[in-house]
Design a protein around this motif. Structure first.
Motif, PDB file in Angstrom:
ATOM      1  N   ILE A  42       0.882  -1.170   0.000  1.00 41.80           N
ATOM      2  CA  ILE A  42       0.000   0.000   0.000  1.00 41.80           C
ATOM      3  C   ILE A  42       0.913   1.212   0.000  1.00 41.80           C
ATOM      4  O   ILE A  42       1.772   1.357   0.870  1.00 41.80           O
ATOM      5  CB  ILE A  42      -0.931   0.037   1.228  1.00 41.80           C
ATOM      6  N   LEU A  43       0.743   2.057  -1.009  1.00 43.97           N
ATOM      7  CA  LEU A  43       1.499   3.295  -1.068  1.00 43.97           C
ATOM      8  C   LEU A  43       0.537   4.421  -1.368  1.00 43.97           C
ATOM      9  O   LEU A  43      -0.615   4.188  -1.722  1.00 43.97           O
ATOM     10  CB  LEU A  43       2.627   3.209  -2.103  1.00 43.97           C
ATOM     11  N   GLY A  44       0.989   5.623  -1.180  1.00 46.91           N
ATOM     12  CA  GLY A  44       0.088   6.730  -1.474  1.00 46.91           C
ATOM     13  C   GLY A  44       0.559   8.047  -0.937  1.00 46.91           C
ATOM     14  O   GLY A  44       1.732   8.231  -0.617  1.00 46.91           O
ATOM     15  N   SER A  45      -0.400   8.956  -0.819  1.00 45.33           N
ATOM     16  CA  SER A  45      -0.135  10.298  -0.311  1.00 45.33           C
ATOM     17  C   SER A  45      -1.363  10.793   0.444  1.00 45.33           C
ATOM     18  O   SER A  45      -2.456  10.256   0.286  1.00 45.33           O
ATOM     19  CB  SER A  45       0.214  11.253  -1.450  1.00 45.33           C
ATOM     20  N   ALA A  46      -1.143  11.810   1.253  1.00 52.13           N
ATOM     21  CA  ALA A  46      -2.227  12.412   2.025  1.00 52.13           C
ATOM     22  C   ALA A  46      -2.128  13.923   1.879  1.00 52.13           C
ATOM     23  O   ALA A  46      -1.053  14.495   2.067  1.00 52.13           O
ATOM     24  CB  ALA A  46      -2.132  12.012   3.487  1.00 52.13           C
ATOM     25  N   ILE A  47      -3.251  14.548   1.514  1.00 51.31           N
ATOM     26  CA  ILE A  47      -3.255  15.997   1.301  1.00 51.31           C
ATOM     27  C   ILE A  47      -4.523  16.635   1.855  1.00 51.31           C
ATOM     28  O   ILE A  47      -5.577  16.018   1.909  1.00 51.31           O
ATOM     29  CB  ILE A  47      -3.117  16.368  -0.190  1.00 51.31           C
ATOM     30  N   LEU A  48      -4.371  17.873   2.251  1.00 53.25           N
ATOM     31  CA  LEU A  48      -5.494  18.737   2.639  1.00 53.25           C
ATOM     32  C   LEU A  48      -5.273  20.083   1.966  1.00 53.25           C
ATOM     33  O   LEU A  48      -4.154  20.431   1.614  1.00 53.25           O
ATOM     34  CB  LEU A  48      -5.532  18.944   4.156  1.00 53.25           C
ATOM     35  N   ARG A  49      -6.344  20.837   1.831  1.00 50.12           N
ATOM     36  CA  ARG A  49      -6.236  22.211   1.328  1.00 50.12           C
ATOM     37  C   ARG A  49      -6.447  23.163   2.498  1.00 50.12           C
ATOM     38  O   ARG A  49      -7.364  23.003   3.283  1.00 50.12           O
ATOM     39  CB  ARG A  49      -7.280  22.487   0.258  1.00 50.12           C
ATOM     40  N   SER A  50      -5.609  24.181   2.555  1.00 49.55           N
ATOM     41  CA  SER A  50      -5.757  25.203   3.585  1.00 49.55           C
ATOM     42  C   SER A  50      -6.936  26.100   3.212  1.00 49.55           C
ATOM     43  O   SER A  50      -7.442  26.047   2.086  1.00 49.55           O
ATOM     44  CB  SER A  50      -4.478  26.042   3.698  1.00 49.55           C
ATOM     45  N   ALA A 116       9.447  13.775   1.808  1.00 51.19           N
ATOM     46  CA  ALA A 116       9.375  15.224   1.587  1.00 51.19           C
ATOM     47  C   ALA A 116       8.303  15.615   0.578  1.00 51.19           C
ATOM     48  O   ALA A 116       7.802  16.736   0.602  1.00 51.19           O
ATOM     49  CB  ALA A 116      10.731  15.754   1.126  1.00 51.19           C
ATOM     50  N   ARG A 117       7.912  14.688  -0.302  1.00 53.66           N
ATOM     51  CA  ARG A 117       6.854  14.961  -1.284  1.00 53.66           C
ATOM     52  C   ARG A 117       5.472  14.548  -0.783  1.00 53.66           C
ATOM     53  O   ARG A 117       4.494  14.642  -1.520  1.00 53.66           O
ATOM     54  CB  ARG A 117       7.155  14.225  -2.586  1.00 53.66           C
ATOM     55  N   GLY A 118       5.397  14.039   0.455  1.00 59.24           N
ATOM     56  CA  GLY A 118       4.108  13.625   0.997  1.00 59.24           C
ATOM     57  C   GLY A 118       3.687  12.232   0.559  1.00 59.24           C
ATOM     58  O   GLY A 118       2.503  11.936   0.460  1.00 59.24           O
ATOM     59  N   ARG A 119       4.660  11.356   0.285  1.00 59.50           N
ATOM     60  CA  ARG A 119       4.379   9.975  -0.143  1.00 59.50           C
ATOM     61  C   ARG A 119       4.774   9.003   0.977  1.00 59.50           C
ATOM     62  O   ARG A 119       5.699   9.266   1.742  1.00 59.50           O
ATOM     63  CB  ARG A 119       5.177   9.628  -1.403  1.00 59.50           C
ATOM     64  N   VAL A 155      -8.681   0.075   3.358  1.00 59.97           N
ATOM     65  CA  VAL A 155      -8.033  -0.438   2.157  1.00 59.97           C
ATOM     66  C   VAL A 155      -7.992  -1.967   2.229  1.00 59.97           C
ATOM     67  O   VAL A 155      -7.663  -2.524   3.275  1.00 59.97           O
ATOM     68  CB  VAL A 155      -6.591   0.111   2.029  1.00 59.97           C
ATOM     69  N   HIS A 156      -8.291  -2.616   1.113  1.00 63.97           N
ATOM     70  CA  HIS A 156      -8.184  -4.074   1.000  1.00 63.97           C
ATOM     71  C   HIS A 156      -7.124  -4.405  -0.035  1.00 63.97           C
ATOM     72  O   HIS A 156      -7.107  -3.814  -1.121  1.00 63.97           O
ATOM     73  CB  HIS A 156      -9.527  -4.688   0.578  1.00 63.97           C
ATOM     74  N   VAL A 157      -6.239  -5.342   0.302  1.00 65.68           N
ATOM     75  CA  VAL A 157      -5.241  -5.827  -0.646  1.00 65.68           C
ATOM     76  C   VAL A 157      -5.213  -7.353  -0.620  1.00 65.68           C
ATOM     77  O   VAL A 157      -5.468  -7.964   0.414  1.00 65.68           O
ATOM     78  CB  VAL A 157      -3.821  -5.275  -0.363  1.00 65.68           C
ATOM     79  N   SER A 158      -4.907  -7.934  -1.785  1.00 66.53           N
ATOM     80  CA  SER A 158      -4.773  -9.394  -1.866  1.00 66.53           C
ATOM     81  C   SER A 158      -3.962  -9.791  -3.097  1.00 66.53           C
ATOM     82  O   SER A 158      -3.823  -9.008  -4.040  1.00 66.53           O
ATOM     83  CB  SER A 158      -6.154 -10.065  -1.908  1.00 66.53           C
ATOM     84  N   THR A 159      -3.446 -10.983  -3.062  1.00 66.97           N
ATOM     85  CA  THR A 159      -2.734 -11.645  -4.162  1.00 66.97           C
ATOM     86  C   THR A 159      -1.651 -10.801  -4.822  1.00 66.97           C
ATOM     87  O   THR A 159      -1.631 -10.617  -6.022  1.00 66.97           O
ATOM     88  CB  THR A 159      -3.725 -12.166  -5.231  1.00 66.97           C
ATOM     89  N   GLY A 160      -0.732 -10.284  -4.026  1.00 64.88           N
ATOM     90  CA  GLY A 160       0.408  -9.557  -4.558  1.00 64.88           C
ATOM     91  C   GLY A 160       0.092  -8.186  -5.116  1.00 64.88           C
ATOM     92  O   GLY A 160       0.824  -7.645  -5.934  1.00 64.88           O
ATOM     93  N   GLU A 161      -0.961  -7.600  -4.643  1.00 66.74           N
ATOM     94  CA  GLU A 161      -1.448  -6.317  -5.155  1.00 66.74           C
ATOM     95  C   GLU A 161      -0.608  -5.143  -4.647  1.00 66.74           C
ATOM     96  O   GLU A 161      -0.117  -5.142  -3.531  1.00 66.74           O
ATOM     97  CB  GLU A 161      -2.894  -6.166  -4.677  1.00 66.74           C
ATOM     98  N   LYS A 163      -1.458  -1.222  -4.176  1.00 65.57           N
ATOM     99  CA  LYS A 163      -2.556  -0.258  -4.214  1.00 65.57           C
ATOM    100  C   LYS A 163      -2.018   1.126  -3.908  1.00 65.57           C
ATOM    101  O   LYS A 163      -1.340   1.331  -2.909  1.00 65.57           O
ATOM    102  CB  LYS A 163      -3.626  -0.647  -3.206  1.00 65.57           C
ATOM    103  N   ASP A 164      -2.308   2.083  -4.793  1.00 66.99           N
ATOM    104  CA  ASP A 164      -1.912   3.477  -4.618  1.00 66.99           C
ATOM    105  C   ASP A 164      -3.131   4.242  -4.106  1.00 66.99           C
ATOM    106  O   ASP A 164      -4.155   4.306  -4.786  1.00 66.99           O
ATOM    107  CB  ASP A 164      -1.409   4.053  -5.937  1.00 66.99           C
ATOM    108  N   VAL A 165      -3.022   4.819  -2.933  1.00 64.67           N
ATOM    109  CA  VAL A 165      -4.145   5.443  -2.247  1.00 64.67           C
ATOM    110  C   VAL A 165      -3.904   6.936  -2.095  1.00 64.67           C
ATOM    111  O   VAL A 165      -2.801   7.364  -1.767  1.00 64.67           O
ATOM    112  CB  VAL A 165      -4.324   4.810  -0.841  1.00 64.67           C
TER     113      VAL A 165
END
Length: 169
Positions: A42-50, A116-119, A155-161, A163-165
């Motif tokens: 599971i990889l991804g990023s998290a963002i909010l707007r001010s 540093a990029r929020g990942r 988040v659900h992952v299976s079978t070598g998945e 997932k970019d969140v």
């Protein structure tokens, strides 16, 4: 920076407000599968707007992965009013003291920090369902007030998945 660290602990552990008694009890057997090495990522990023419309990320802030269990579902429902996704603002949000909290619950979680990029990334995960919780906070220069909060997504992952969140609000 110290205020951000304290916020992260309060949000992720659910401390800081009135005591909440959960009906569920943490059962380590229910999440024993989480300790097995898997093939999912599971990889991804998290963002909010001010308020000014600027994008704020989780750069250098914690992201925590919890295996889904009855105990985790009840905590997540309380903090985010949903089991699928949500935002709990720092100001006016729902921090809570879960009375008699089992320390094993936090011990089963995996935590990383956004780059540093929020990942962020969690690898070698077993098949299963997870709650992903990311902290996005910043201090307004004008008033010195801490803003932001925590974002959650199931988040659900299976079978070598892999997932970019994107956690966003």
């Amino acid at each position: 920076m110290r205020a951000v660290a304290i916020l992260a602990v309060l949000v992720l552990t659910g401390c800081g407000g009135g005591e909440v008694t959960l009906q569920s009890r943490f059962d380590p057997n229910e999440v024993a599968w989480f300790s097995v090495r898997g093939t999912n990522t599971i990889l991804g990023s998290a963002i909010l707007r001010s308020a000014a419309g600027k994008v704020k990320t989780c750069a250098a802030l914690p992201v925590t992965l919890f295996p889904v269990s009855a105990y985790a579902r009840e905590r997540i429902r309380h903090l985010y009013e949903s089991e699928n996704e949500g935002f709990n603002p720092l100001v006016g949000g729902k921090p809570a003291d879960f009375g008699g909290d089992d320390p094993g619950y936090m011990a089963t979680a995996k935590t990383t920090r956004c780059d540093a990029r929020g990942r962020f990334s969690f690898s070698e995960l077993p098949d299963g369902d997870y709650y992903l919780v990311a902290t996005v906070t910043w201090r307004e220069r004008t008033f010195g007030i801490e803003n932001g909060g925590s974002l959650m997504q199931r988040v659900h992952v299976s079978t070598g998945e892999t997932k970019d969140v994107l956690l966003a609000h």
